[in-house]
Design a protein around this motif. Structure first.
Motif, short mmCIF file in Angstrom:
data_model
loop_
_atom_site.label_atom_id
_atom_site.label_comp_id
_atom_site.label_asym_id
_atom_site.label_seq_id
_atom_site.Cartn_x
_atom_site.Cartn_y
_atom_site.Cartn_z
N ALA A 72 -5.58 0.02 -11.67
CA ALA A 72 -5.52 0.46 -13.06
C ALA A 72 -6.56 -0.24 -13.94
CB ALA A 72 -4.12 0.21 -13.62
N MET A 73 -7.27 -1.23 -13.40
CA MET A 73 -8.26 -1.96 -14.20
C MET A 73 -9.54 -1.15 -14.38
SD MET A 73 -8.10 -5.77 -12.49
CE MET A 73 -6.60 -6.77 -12.53
N SER A 74 -10.26 -1.47 -15.43
CA SER A 74 -11.62 -0.95 -15.58
C SER A 74 -12.55 -1.80 -14.70
CB SER A 74 -12.08 -1.05 -17.03
OG SER A 74 -12.23 -2.41 -17.42
N GLY A 75 -13.80 -1.37 -14.57
CA GLY A 75 -14.74 -2.13 -13.76
C GLY A 75 -14.94 -3.54 -14.29
N PHE A 76 -15.05 -3.67 -15.61
CA PHE A 76 -15.25 -4.99 -16.22
C PHE A 76 -14.02 -5.88 -16.03
CE2 PHE A 76 -18.22 -2.45 -18.98
CZ PHE A 76 -19.38 -3.00 -18.46
N GLU A 77 -12.83 -5.28 -16.16
CA GLU A 77 -11.58 -6.05 -15.96
C GLU A 77 -11.48 -6.54 -14.52
OE1 GLU A 77 -8.62 -3.91 -19.23
OE2 GLU A 77 -8.82 -3.07 -17.21
N PHE A 78 -11.91 -5.71 -13.58
CA PHE A 78 -11.87 -6.10 -12.18
C PHE A 78 -12.83 -7.27 -11.91
CE2 PHE A 78 -13.32 -5.29 -7.68
CZ PHE A 78 -12.18 -5.83 -7.10
N GLU A 79 -14.01 -7.22 -12.51
CA GLU A 79 -14.96 -8.33 -12.34
C GLU A 79 -14.37 -9.63 -12.90
OE1 GLU A 79 -18.51 -7.05 -14.25
OE2 GLU A 79 -18.90 -5.43 -12.80
N ASP A 80 -13.71 -9.54 -14.06
CA ASP A 80 -13.07 -10.73 -14.65
C ASP A 80 -11.96 -11.25 -13.74
OD1 ASP A 80 -14.68 -10.81 -16.89
OD2 ASP A 80 -13.34 -9.58 -18.11
N ARG A 83 -22.41 -24.90 -2.93
CA ARG A 83 -23.26 -23.83 -2.39
C ARG A 83 -23.40 -22.69 -3.41
NH1 ARG A 83 -19.86 -22.42 2.64
NH2 ARG A 83 -18.24 -23.21 1.21
N SER A 84 -24.57 -22.09 -3.47
CA SER A 84 -24.80 -20.98 -4.41
C SER A 84 -24.03 -19.75 -3.95
CB SER A 84 -26.29 -20.67 -4.51
OG SER A 84 -26.82 -20.34 -3.24
N LEU A 85 -23.51 -19.00 -4.92
CA LEU A 85 -22.59 -17.90 -4.64
C LEU A 85 -22.97 -16.68 -5.48
CD1 LEU A 85 -19.67 -16.84 -3.69
CD2 LEU A 85 -18.85 -17.85 -5.81
N VAL A 86 -22.97 -15.49 -4.87
CA VAL A 86 -23.12 -14.24 -5.60
C VAL A 86 -22.04 -13.27 -5.12
CG1 VAL A 86 -25.59 -14.49 -6.01
CG2 VAL A 86 -24.79 -13.29 -3.96
N VAL A 87 -21.61 -12.39 -6.04
CA VAL A 87 -20.52 -11.45 -5.72
C VAL A 87 -20.87 -10.06 -6.23
CG1 VAL A 87 -18.05 -11.00 -5.92
CG2 VAL A 87 -18.89 -13.36 -6.04
N GLN A 88 -20.61 -9.07 -5.40
CA GLN A 88 -20.66 -7.67 -5.82
C GLN A 88 -19.23 -7.17 -5.90
OE1 GLN A 88 -23.52 -5.42 -6.39
NE2 GLN A 88 -21.82 -4.34 -7.29
N VAL A 107 -19.14 -20.21 -12.79
CA VAL A 107 -18.88 -18.79 -12.52
C VAL A 107 -19.25 -17.97 -13.76
CG1 VAL A 107 -17.13 -17.08 -11.95
CG2 VAL A 107 -17.06 -19.34 -10.88
N VAL A 108 -20.17 -17.03 -13.58
CA VAL A 108 -20.63 -16.20 -14.69
C VAL A 108 -20.53 -14.74 -14.29
CG1 VAL A 108 -22.58 -15.59 -16.17
CG2 VAL A 108 -22.23 -17.99 -15.48
N VAL A 109 -19.87 -13.93 -15.14
CA VAL A 109 -19.80 -12.49 -14.92
C VAL A 109 -21.00 -11.85 -15.61
CG1 VAL A 109 -18.46 -10.39 -15.28
CG2 VAL A 109 -17.28 -12.56 -14.84
N ARG A 110 -21.84 -11.22 -14.82
CA ARG A 110 -23.09 -10.68 -15.35
C ARG A 110 -22.88 -9.39 -16.13
NH1 ARG A 110 -26.50 -14.81 -15.53
NH2 ARG A 110 -26.27 -16.09 -13.65
N GLY A 111 -21.85 -8.63 -15.77
CA GLY A 111 -21.50 -7.45 -16.56
C GLY A 111 -22.54 -6.35 -16.57
N GLY A 112 -23.41 -6.31 -15.58
CA GLY A 112 -24.38 -5.22 -15.48
C GLY A 112 -25.62 -5.38 -16.32
N HIS A 113 -25.76 -6.48 -17.06
CA HIS A 113 -26.94 -6.68 -17.91
C HIS A 113 -27.87 -7.68 -17.24
CE1 HIS A 113 -24.96 -4.38 -21.00
NE2 HIS A 113 -23.92 -5.19 -20.97
N GLY A 114 -28.97 -7.18 -16.68
CA GLY A 114 -29.91 -8.07 -16.02
C GLY A 114 -29.31 -8.81 -14.84
N ASP A 115 -28.40 -8.13 -14.12
CA ASP A 115 -27.67 -8.82 -13.05
C ASP A 115 -28.47 -8.91 -11.75
OD1 ASP A 115 -27.59 -6.24 -12.13
OD2 ASP A 115 -25.44 -5.98 -12.37
N ARG A 116 -29.58 -8.19 -11.66
CA ARG A 116 -30.42 -8.21 -10.45
C ARG A 116 -29.60 -7.88 -9.20
NH1 ARG A 116 -33.80 -13.54 -10.03
NH2 ARG A 116 -35.23 -12.22 -8.83
N GLY A 117 -28.72 -6.89 -9.32
CA GLY A 117 -27.99 -6.39 -8.17
C GLY A 117 -26.71 -7.10 -7.83
#
Length: 346
Positions: A226-234, A269-274, A248-258
């Protein structure tokens, strides 16, 4: 104790435990339609990890019993009205609906499903405990046991200390040590294993002992659906912070480089999440994983890459993820992670 084989054969025994629908979410979260009461044949098949034809065949063999437990087929005006209420775009002229009792009934009849077997085992274990539990006439709160609460707080405190103090201390010693580096690494790994076991133990206790009133009817996955995409990222960012990740930083689609989230694990250790919040009936495909793999490893040079989705991954996508060093957090793993189990890669 009732034998599972007898439960499969006896309708009388199945009817005797038909109200224990809470075991469905305790074994695996059952996502419901927007009306909060029903699921479709496809949703039942996904829950039990079998094909739709297996469910349809079961209905054909046991239709009378399943109808008694809430199974029905909508057509005509009823179907039109239901589609409007639940916003279902299907053009089908009929729609089979299963109530939660019906899904439990299916679990007690479906032989070739590991999930159904787990539901039956859990159901029989709970019934056995309920029948053999001695009556406690002492005056105390039914929702709180002081000794259990104390043990729970101690476990959480130990987990916190291991993750925030002991493991970082070993990391620092390993960096500066020469002669005893291997021994220190081995000790650190042992500490991390103890920490993971404590977290798993705590998560199991929460799932087994939490009162039903404190849990949403459709389970944790339905809440995420039931979440929106932004709510799911949070939500995913909250899980990372819970497990000791920092920056931990949520990029929110702005300049997120994928990527959707960046950060560091507890040991640096460095971490990225899709993050992908999709329908449970969709799948992450190999091109999806390949695209993220390029961003994670080439652009961000991440040491840990997580692809978190509310659906499954295709076989090819899982193979590419494994070969490229991407951790595929599929719907089942996401459910366990949200319930308190730590991801081993973190």
């Amino acid at each position: 104790m009732i034998n599972e084989a007898i439960l499969l054969e006896s309708r009388t025994l199945r009817e005797g435990v038909a109200e224990r629908t809470d075991v469905l979410d305790r074994v695996k979260a059952l996502s419901l339609l927007p009306d909060g009461m029903h699921v479709t044949t496809a949703m039942v098949a996904v829950y039990f990890q079998v094909g739709v034809k297996a469910i349809e065949s079961l209905v054909l063999d046991h239709r009378e019993e399943l109808e008694a437990s809430g199974y029905r087929v909508l057509t005509g005006a009823q179907l039109t009205s239901f589609k409007e209420v639940c916003q279902i775009p299907s053009r089908s002229r009929a729609l089979a609906l299963y109530a939660r009792r019906t899904v439990l009934n299916v679990a007690m009849l479906l032989r070739d499903s590991e999930v159904a077997r787990q539901v039956r085992t859990y159901l029989l274990d709970m019934e056995y405990v309920a029948r053999t539990q001695p009556v406690d006439n002492s005056v105390h709160s039914p929702l709180s046991d002081p000794l259990t609460d104390l043990d729970d707080r101690i476990d959480q405190r130990i987990t916190h200390i291991l993750g925030k103090a002991v493991v970082p201390m070993f990391n620092a010693l390993i960096e500066t040590s020469g002669d005893h580096r291997k021994e220190l690494i081995s000790l650190r790994d042992d500490v991390q294993r103890v920490k993971r076991k404590l977290c798993l133990h705590h998560a199991r206790l929460q799932r087994l002992e939490a009162p039903r009133e404190d849990r949403p009817l459709a389970g944790v996955m339905a809440a995420m659906d039931a979440m929106s995409g932004f709510e799911f990222e949070d939500h995913v960012a909250t899980l990372l912070r819970r497990d000791g990740c920092t920056d931990v930083v949520v990029r929110g689609g702005h300049g997120d480089r994928g990527v959707d989230i960046t950060g560091r694990t507890a040991d640096g250790r460095s971490l990225v999440v899709q993050c992908k919040r999709l329908s449970p009936f969709q799948s992450i495909t190999s091109p999806d994983v390949q695209k993220f793999l390029g961003s994670a490893k080439v652009l961000h040079k991440a040491e840990i890459a997580l692809y978190v989705a509310t659906c499954s991954f295709t076989r090819e996508a899982l193979l590419i993820a494994a070969e490229g060093g991407v951790t595929a957090v599929h719907r089942g793993l996401l459910e366990a992670w949200s319930a308190g189990t730590e991801l081993p890669v973190l």
